[in-house]
Design an enzyme around this catalytic site. Structure first.
Site, PDB file in Angstrom:
ATOM      1  N   ASP A  13     -26.264  16.124  27.397  1.00 45.01           N
ATOM      2  CA  ASP A  13     -25.061  16.240  27.995  1.00 45.01           C
ATOM      3  C   ASP A  13     -24.513  17.584  27.318  1.00 45.01           C
ATOM      4  OD1 ASP A  13     -22.128  16.392  28.846  1.00 45.01           O
ATOM      5  OD2 ASP A  13     -22.001  14.253  28.482  1.00 45.01           O
ATOM      6  N   TYR A 230     -17.889   9.577  17.106  1.00 44.53           N
ATOM      7  CA  TYR A 230     -18.316   9.663  18.637  1.00 44.53           C
ATOM      8  C   TYR A 230     -18.161  11.089  19.089  1.00 44.53           C
ATOM      9  CZ  TYR A 230     -18.288   9.456  23.493  1.00 44.53           C
ATOM     10  OH  TYR A 230     -18.539   9.699  25.069  1.00 44.53           O
ATOM     11  N   LYS A 233     -22.121  10.489  24.821  1.00 43.70           N
ATOM     12  CA  LYS A 233     -22.733   9.077  24.948  1.00 43.70           C
ATOM     13  C   LYS A 233     -24.486   9.397  24.717  1.00 43.70           C
ATOM     14  CE  LYS A 233     -20.169   6.847  27.188  1.00 43.70           C
ATOM     15  NZ  LYS A 233     -19.794   8.207  26.927  1.00 43.70           N
TER      16      LYS A 233
HETATM   17  C1  F6R Z   1     -18.259  10.388  29.011  1.00 42.84           C
HETATM   18  C2  F6R Z   1     -17.740   9.023  29.611  1.00 42.84           C
HETATM   19  C3  F6R Z   1     -16.263   9.260  30.042  1.00 42.84           C
HETATM   20  C4  F6R Z   1     -15.297   9.529  28.996  1.00 42.84           C
HETATM   21  C5  F6R Z   1     -14.054   9.688  29.604  1.00 42.84           C
HETATM   22  C6  F6R Z   1     -12.931  10.108  28.603  1.00 42.84           C
HETATM   23  O1  F6R Z   1     -19.728  10.360  28.841  1.00 42.84           O
HETATM   24  O2  F6R Z   1     -18.506   8.255  29.797  1.00 42.84           O
HETATM   25  O3  F6R Z   1     -16.091   7.851  30.540  1.00 42.84           O
HETATM   26  O4  F6R Z   1     -15.548   9.044  27.977  1.00 42.84           O
HETATM   27  O5  F6R Z   1     -13.892  10.415  30.951  1.00 42.84           O
HETATM   28  O6  F6R Z   1     -13.335  11.356  28.520  1.00 42.84           O
HETATM   29  P1  F6R Z   1     -12.451  12.464  27.551  1.00 42.84           P
HETATM   30  O7  F6R Z   1     -11.941  11.719  26.166  1.00 42.84           O
HETATM   31  O8  F6R Z   1     -13.311  13.806  27.316  1.00 42.84           O
HETATM   32  O9  F6R Z   1     -11.206  12.717  28.450  1.00 42.84           O
HETATM   33 MG    MG Z   2     -21.225  12.543  28.666  1.00 45.07          MG
HETATM   34 MG    MG Z   3     -23.900  10.830  30.206  1.00 51.89          MG
END
Ligand code: F6R
Ligand code: MG
Ligand code: MG
Length: 379
Positions: A13, A230, A233
């Site tokens: 990613d 973290y 993913k």
């Molecule tokens: C990323 C994911 C999303 C993010 C969420 C918050 O792969 O699964 O669900 O965790 O959109 O993202 P941020 O913290 O970057 O705003």
């Molecule tokens: Mg991602």
């Molecule tokens: Mg992903």
């Protein structure tokens, strides 16, 4: 003896459009250009670039074996170039999985997910690659177990003499970094005792017992552990060989007809159903999900990738998708409650330590709570 072919599926990613939602076409084009040049130079035999949600998928064939620095270096270059595009377009989370700027010969442990299968090509070599988003490698435990060990899924285990001896499961303990080999069906209950804990024990490889033929490989990277915090993913990929003494393609896909619950939905902190989708639905919209998986069917011909067939692009999976939607709705109604939300030790986002710190002095012995309430009420 013909030259051994390696199928390398490497994904990362490195930024996506409108949130963590889908890879931008310009990123795909950039990665394609880099792999096309490598094909022209003869480093790889063939390749295909795809995406599932925010993960860029590189599917490559070559003769250099697994963990080869040139192949991993090529994937690294493609990801870096696609991350550059992400930065130029100001896409979201540009370069997030490239944990270290310096490539040191192997992408394992740096961030990208890797599944590599080296094979002596059979007379015909059908293979399925799986690519999932918003989940973790342990999400493949249930379907891989069912494909290679469950006679109610895979008829061949019962009626194909070449599969009747069963398979060997290599299970990886992501916490300890150790592998264990277990025989199915003899040690089936031990296998299940481990792999039911999907966040820790992951099926990494499967071998046919009669001749040790490597039959399946799953990526086992866990970015949250790699980085110590973290950073993204650990959306997994898997390679499964099919037919002629191995599970039929239909037996392999059958294991995905049940949309089981997996970890990794919204903020890597929720359980949701794994929905099998065609490429055109490989983007995640509802609550950043629900978790999705695509299946690409290939024939490998002297290293050439014949395909892909978009295997879940079939009305036969409509009801699975519908059930997944119902499960998604049911889970969503739990809002911030477990078991929709993961347990505290598995969440990738949490405010619990802050909340506990803030409330530290307001926690009193249980029997004193009444007095506090009473005092505040009277005064
Ligand atoms: C990323 C994911 C999303 C993010 C969420 C918050 O792969 O699964 O669900 O965790 O959109 O993202 P941020 O913290 O970057 O705003
Ligand atoms: Mg991602
Ligand atoms: Mg992903």
């Amino acid at each position: 003896m013909s030259e051994r072919i390696t199928l390398s599926v490497i994904k990362a990613d490195i930024g996506s459009i409108a949130g963590h939602h889908m890879v931008h076409p310009d990123q795909m084009a950039t990665a394609t250009k880099i792999l096309a040049e490598a094909k022209q130079k003869g480093l790889i035999i063939d390749f295909y670039v795809a995406n599932v949600g925010d993960d860029l998928q590189l599917i490559m064939t070559h003769t250099k074996g697994p963990d080869n620095p040139d192949i991993h270096g090529l994937a690294w270059d493609a990801f870096k170039a696609a991350a550059k595009v992400a930065r130029e377009l100001k896409l979201y989370a540009a370069g997030q999985d490239l944990l270290s700027e310096a490539f040191s010969g192997n992408v394992r442990g740096l961030g990208p997910g890797v599944a590599e299968l080296e094979m002596e090509e059979r007379v015909s070599e059908p293979v399925v690659t799986f690519h999932a988003d918003k989940t973790e490698p342990g999400a493949f435990n249930l379907p891989i177990f069912r494909i290679f060990a469950d006679p109610f899924n895979t008829a061949g285990l019962v009626i194909d003499p070449k599969m009747h001896d069963g398979f060997i499961f290599e299970v990886y303990d992501v916490m300890e970094g150790k592998n264990v080999l277990l025989n199915s069906p003899e040690e089936m209950y031990d296998i299940l005792a481990l792999i039911g804990t999907t966040g820790r024990f992951v099926i990494r490889r499967v071998y046919r017992k009669s001749d040790n033929l490597l039959s399946a490989v799953v990526s086992v990277e866990r970015l949250n552990l790699i980085a110590g915090r973290y950073v993204g993913k650990d959306d997994p990929v898997a390679i499964v060989r099919a037919q002629h003494g191995l599970p039929a393609v239909g037996e392999i896909l059958e294991a995905f007809a049940f949309p089981h619950l997996v970890a990794g939905w919204m903020r890597g902190s929720h359980y949701g159903p794994l929905m099998p989708v065609p490429l055109r639905y490989a983007k995640v919209t509802r609550f950043d999900g629900p978790p999705r998986v695509i299946a690409l069917g290939w024939n490998i011909n002297k290293g050439r990738l014949i395909g892909p067939v978009d295997l879940f692009d079939d009305v036969a999976y409509d009801e699975t998708r519908r059930l997944a939607q119902l499960i998604a709705e049911y889970m969503r109604r739990h809002g911030p409650f477990m078991p929709h939300r993961l347990g505290p030790e598995e969440m990738e986002y949490t405010t619990l330590p802050d909340v506990m710190r803030k409330l530290k002095d307001r926690f009193v012995k249980a029997e004193d709570a009444y007095k506090v309430v009473k005092k505040e009420h009277v005064s």
